[in-house]
Design a protein around this motif. Structure first.
Motif, PDB file in Angstrom:
ATOM      1  N   GLY A 312       0.674  -1.245   0.041  1.00 23.76           N
ATOM      2  CA  GLY A 312       0.145   0.085  -0.052  1.00 23.76           C
ATOM      3  C   GLY A 312       0.791   1.194   0.012  1.00 23.76           C
ATOM      4  O   GLY A 312       0.514   2.289  -0.630  1.00 23.76           O
ATOM      5  N   GLY A 313       1.925   1.300   0.675  1.00 25.41           N
ATOM      6  CA  GLY A 313       2.840   2.341   0.694  1.00 25.41           C
ATOM      7  C   GLY A 313       2.366   3.727   1.315  1.00 25.41           C
ATOM      8  O   GLY A 313       2.833   4.744   1.145  1.00 25.41           O
ATOM      9  N   CYS A 314       1.390   3.648   2.153  1.00 28.35           N
ATOM     10  CA  CYS A 314       0.720   4.818   3.151  1.00 28.35           C
ATOM     11  C   CYS A 314       1.933   5.601   3.388  1.00 28.35           C
ATOM     12  O   CYS A 314       2.798   4.999   4.073  1.00 28.35           O
ATOM     13  CB  CYS A 314      -0.306   4.402   3.787  1.00 28.35           C
ATOM     14  SG  CYS A 314      -1.924   3.296   3.350  1.00 28.35           S
ATOM     15  N   ALA A 315       1.828   6.813   3.380  1.00 28.40           N
ATOM     16  CA  ALA A 315       2.783   7.535   3.789  1.00 28.40           C
ATOM     17  C   ALA A 315       3.203   7.926   5.358  1.00 28.40           C
ATOM     18  O   ALA A 315       4.121   8.186   5.749  1.00 28.40           O
ATOM     19  CB  ALA A 315       2.542   9.141   3.263  1.00 28.40           C
ATOM     20  N   PHE A 316       2.187   7.292   6.101  1.00 28.93           N
ATOM     21  CA  PHE A 316       2.128   7.868   7.623  1.00 28.93           C
ATOM     22  C   PHE A 316       2.453   6.165   8.186  1.00 28.93           C
ATOM     23  O   PHE A 316       2.313   6.073   9.620  1.00 28.93           O
ATOM     24  CB  PHE A 316       0.959   7.964   8.015  1.00 28.93           C
ATOM     25  CG  PHE A 316      -0.401   7.381   7.505  1.00 28.93           C
ATOM     26  CD1 PHE A 316      -0.941   6.311   8.060  1.00 28.93           C
ATOM     27  CD2 PHE A 316      -1.086   8.076   6.353  1.00 28.93           C
ATOM     28  CE1 PHE A 316      -1.886   5.412   7.594  1.00 28.93           C
ATOM     29  CE2 PHE A 316      -2.265   7.343   5.866  1.00 28.93           C
ATOM     30  CZ  PHE A 316      -2.650   6.287   6.524  1.00 28.93           C
ATOM     31  N   CYS A 317       2.539   5.082   7.438  1.00 32.45           N
ATOM     32  CA  CYS A 317       2.490   3.782   7.958  1.00 32.45           C
ATOM     33  C   CYS A 317       4.185   3.197   7.923  1.00 32.45           C
ATOM     34  O   CYS A 317       4.881   3.629   6.784  1.00 32.45           O
ATOM     35  CB  CYS A 317       1.645   2.974   7.046  1.00 32.45           C
ATOM     36  SG  CYS A 317       1.670   1.186   7.492  1.00 32.45           S
ATOM     37  N   THR A 318       4.525   2.176   8.900  1.00 34.37           N
ATOM     38  CA  THR A 318       5.761   1.811   8.942  1.00 34.37           C
ATOM     39  C   THR A 318       5.661   0.446   8.582  1.00 34.37           C
ATOM     40  O   THR A 318       7.034  -0.234   8.490  1.00 34.37           O
ATOM     41  CB  THR A 318       6.383   2.084  10.281  1.00 34.37           C
ATOM     42  OG1 THR A 318       5.492   1.308  11.241  1.00 34.37           O
ATOM     43  CG2 THR A 318       6.747   3.251  10.757  1.00 34.37           C
ATOM     44  N   ILE A 319       4.727  -0.181   8.129  1.00 33.26           N
ATOM     45  CA  ILE A 319       4.644  -1.572   7.854  1.00 33.26           C
ATOM     46  C   ILE A 319       5.767  -1.973   6.572  1.00 33.26           C
ATOM     47  O   ILE A 319       6.567  -2.740   6.767  1.00 33.26           O
ATOM     48  CB  ILE A 319       3.214  -2.070   7.533  1.00 33.26           C
ATOM     49  CG1 ILE A 319       2.561  -2.270   8.735  1.00 33.26           C
ATOM     50  CG2 ILE A 319       3.400  -3.565   6.719  1.00 33.26           C
ATOM     51  CD1 ILE A 319       0.968  -2.523   8.535  1.00 33.26           C
ATOM     52  N   SER A 320       5.800  -1.279   5.458  1.00 33.86           N
ATOM     53  CA  SER A 320       6.599  -1.789   4.510  1.00 33.86           C
ATOM     54  C   SER A 320       7.855  -1.399   4.823  1.00 33.86           C
ATOM     55  O   SER A 320       8.754  -2.011   4.183  1.00 33.86           O
ATOM     56  CB  SER A 320       6.155  -0.964   3.144  1.00 33.86           C
ATOM     57  OG  SER A 320       6.403   0.420   3.086  1.00 33.86           O
ATOM     58  N   ALA A 321       8.316  -0.430   5.690  1.00 35.06           N
ATOM     59  CA  ALA A 321       9.520  -0.114   6.180  1.00 35.06           C
ATOM     60  C   ALA A 321      10.164  -1.275   6.788  1.00 35.06           C
ATOM     61  O   ALA A 321      11.359  -1.306   6.869  1.00 35.06           O
ATOM     62  CB  ALA A 321       9.688   1.326   6.950  1.00 35.06           C
TER      63      ALA A 321
END
Length: 602
Positions: A312-321
């Motif tokens: 999803g790459g949502c700007a406020f989310c750390t899941i993909s990081a």
């Protein structure tokens, strides 16, 4: 119901180590969370992975850092290393609200006690261990360390901090999901081989690091302190490398040291992920918590995680990081095996609370042509629009739902993870895929909602949504129509519960006022809302702190003062009589009489 002995858990005390028949430990793990032997708790996963490698492992959960440090001394020194994790959450998110108020509970602690971990346990625990055992390596892991591996903005201290390796004194840091690097680390330590070229490892060195071809050298920490634009520019590289199939090594100087972040391992295979989930977890809190409630465990006790990663790459989310954007899915056999284990739990009544993951409906989704994915550095596969290479087939997920629901003893499986409705509305060129998506949408709403389906439009403003990397709000309207229609056809009275964020970078007061008008028109009285909290290693946090978007370096407005943030937040609650006067005054102040009329009539 299966009966467990004390030795079915990893030991936490000297007496338990003796019950295992051990006179020495290879690895001792320190965790800021209570010890729950479950695949959703990082310390348990790493402990079980190391145990499967034939090591003698102990876990010391929530050690007391304020007394004579007996918890840090009680098991002595391990043969290989100490592992340190702050727990499943960043400790500062865990301890403080978005308004920096101390929380009154801690979901990862017995009976939710709020005082069982320090601020920044990764730093506090490591410094204590380094003082007591200076010659024993300390390896950091977990979300707190992972998100703080390079120069980052810390909202709670309102300052830019260097890599957590600098402040903690740890010997190395494993970022992301650590199964593969931890196994390689152990292998190298046993054979007394060098460890600093292991993928997914970060370390700090005084020696000169000679850049290799393909390395990315960030602006030094000291320059980021002086120039916010350089900090923003750094972050684009950090995010892109976190989400690439084959990433570059990252170098950043801090004073006379260099932080070296080795590129990550490629995504796990299905078999490797299955192996991690199939380890002999008891799935229960350690017996020493008998009679006490651990809220975070209660939330996931009857749920099963079916995949890892989020594109999803949502700007406020750390899941993909932390987990990466590439989806790694478990096999059907592994999922069913875990569902059967859940059914053995003493108080299971036939209802699974969630069959999901970081996102509910990304199971088995990947690029049709992997060669395209290997070259890609887009942080999101679905923003600004769904990538044409992405296979959005929902059939494998439907197959999982059907297989689980056909098990004797399962009355109902609910989907508690967030659903990406933009994937449900996407029109593929393949009619078979569109049919599977339609079927999934119908079955999800008719059979898998426990009265309320949670989705996350996050905002109504197109400009703000674009910064958030979220789809247009018109898609939420489309999905709501489908949701309402299926409910009517099925004779159901279920609710759609949308999540929204205030004070996100790019959001102004009038955006929030318009959000209030639009949600009023849709007849929503909002309850699932939050003020934007800047957390380390997200695009939104860097934009909020620096005032520049990391990808364009163009200025971005953010509400920062308490007054600005409260002014935005109050619009969520336009329907409360006690908020009415403040909202009217605020709209008069910004010259928007038209919005007063829309909210409260002329």
């Amino acid at each position: 119901m299966k009966e467990y002995k004390l030795t079915d858990w990893l030991p936490t005390t000297k007496k338990e180590v003796e019950l295992h028949g051990w006179d020495e430990l290879d690895v001792i793990l320190f965790s800021g969370d209570a010890y729950v032997d479950h695949p959703s708790f990082g310390a348990a996963v790493i402990g079980r992975i190391l145990e499967a490698e034939g090591l003698r492992v102990a876990i010391i959960p929530q050690p007391n850092w304020r007394d004579d440090l007996r918890d840090f001394k009680k098991l002595g020194r391990p043969r290989l290393f100490f592992g340190v994790s702050a727990g499943c959450m960043d400790s500062m998110v865990n301890k403080y609200t978005a308004n920096k108020r101390l929380r009154s509970d801690d979901a990862y602690t017995p009976d939710a006690r709020p005082d069982m971990r320090p601020e920044y346990p990764s730093i506090v625990y490591t410094q204590i261990l380094k003082k007591l055992y200076p010659d024993v390596p300390v390896i950091l892991g977990g979300i707190e360390a992972s998100m703080r591996r390079l120069t980052h903005y810390d909202y709670w201290q309102d300052r830019v901090r260097p890599s957590i390796l600098t402040d903690s004194g740890a010997d190395a840091l494993i970022y992301g999901m650590g199964e593969k690097p931890i196994v390689e680390l152990v292998k190298r330590l046993k054979q007394q081989q060098p460890v600093f070229d292991i993928p997914q490892l970060a370390y700090l060195t005084k020696k000169e690091v000679l850049p290799q071809e393909g390395d990315i050298t960030l602006f030094p920490h000291e320059e980021c302190l002086k120039d916010k634009k350089k900090q923003a520019a750094n972050f684009r590289h950090i995010e892109e490398e976190s989400n690439k199939y084959a990433a570059s090594r990252i170098l950043q100087t801090v004073g006379k040291h260099t932080v070296v972040v080795n590129p990550p391992y490629p995504p796990l295979t299905e078999a490797e992920l299955d192996r991690s989930f199939d380890l002999p977890y008891t799935r229960l809190p350690h017996p020493k918590y008998k009679g006490k409630r651990i809220p975070a465990y209660d939330m996931i006790k009857f749920s099963v995680n079916i995949h890892r990663g989020c594109f999803g790459g949502c700007a406020f989310c750390t899941i993909s990081a932390h987990q990466g954007k590439f989806i790694v899915s478990r096999s059907k056999e592994s999922i069913l095996k875990e569902v059967k284990a859940v059914m053995e739990l003493p108080d299971f009544k036939g209802y699974l609370s969630d069959l999901g993951g970081p996102s509910a409906n990304m199971y088995k989704m990947r690029g049709r042509d992997e060669a395209v994915c290997k070259k890609c550095k887009r942080p999101s596969c679905i923003h600004p629009k769904v990538c044409p290479n992405l296979n959005t087939d929902h059939s494998p997920l439907l197959d999982i739902y059907h297989a689980v629901d056909s098990l004797p003893g399962i009355k109902k499986s609910f989907i508690g993870s967030g659903v990406r409705y933009d994937l449900l509305l996407h029109q593929s060129k393949d009619p078979k895929i569109n049919k599977s998506t339609q079927q999934y949408t119908c079955e999800l709403i008719a059979r898998h909602v426990s009265g309320r389906l949670k989705v996350a439009p996050e905002h109504t403003s197109e400009r703000v949504l674009n910064i958030m990397r979220k789809p247009s709000f018109s898609q939420f309207g489309e999905f709501k129509k489908i949701f309402d229609r299926i409910n009517r056809e099925e004779g159901l009275r279920q609710q759609l519960i949308p999540y929204f964020i205030s004070s996100h970078p790019g959001c102004k007061e009038e955006d929030m006022a318009e959000l209030a008008v639009i949600t009023k028109r849709l007849d929503f009285h909002l309850e699932q809302v939050q003020d934007f909290t800047p957390t380390p290693m997200t695009v939104a946090t860097e934009a909020w702190y620096t005032g520049f978007h990391p990808y364009t370096l163009e200025p971005v407005f953010s509400a920062k003062t308490q007054r600005e943030k409260l002014a935005q937040r109050q619009f969520f609650f336009w329907y409360k009589p006690e908020e009415r006067r403040n909202i009217i005054n605020e709209l008069k102040r910004i010259g928007r009489q038209d919005l007063i009329d829309k909210l409260y009539g002329k």
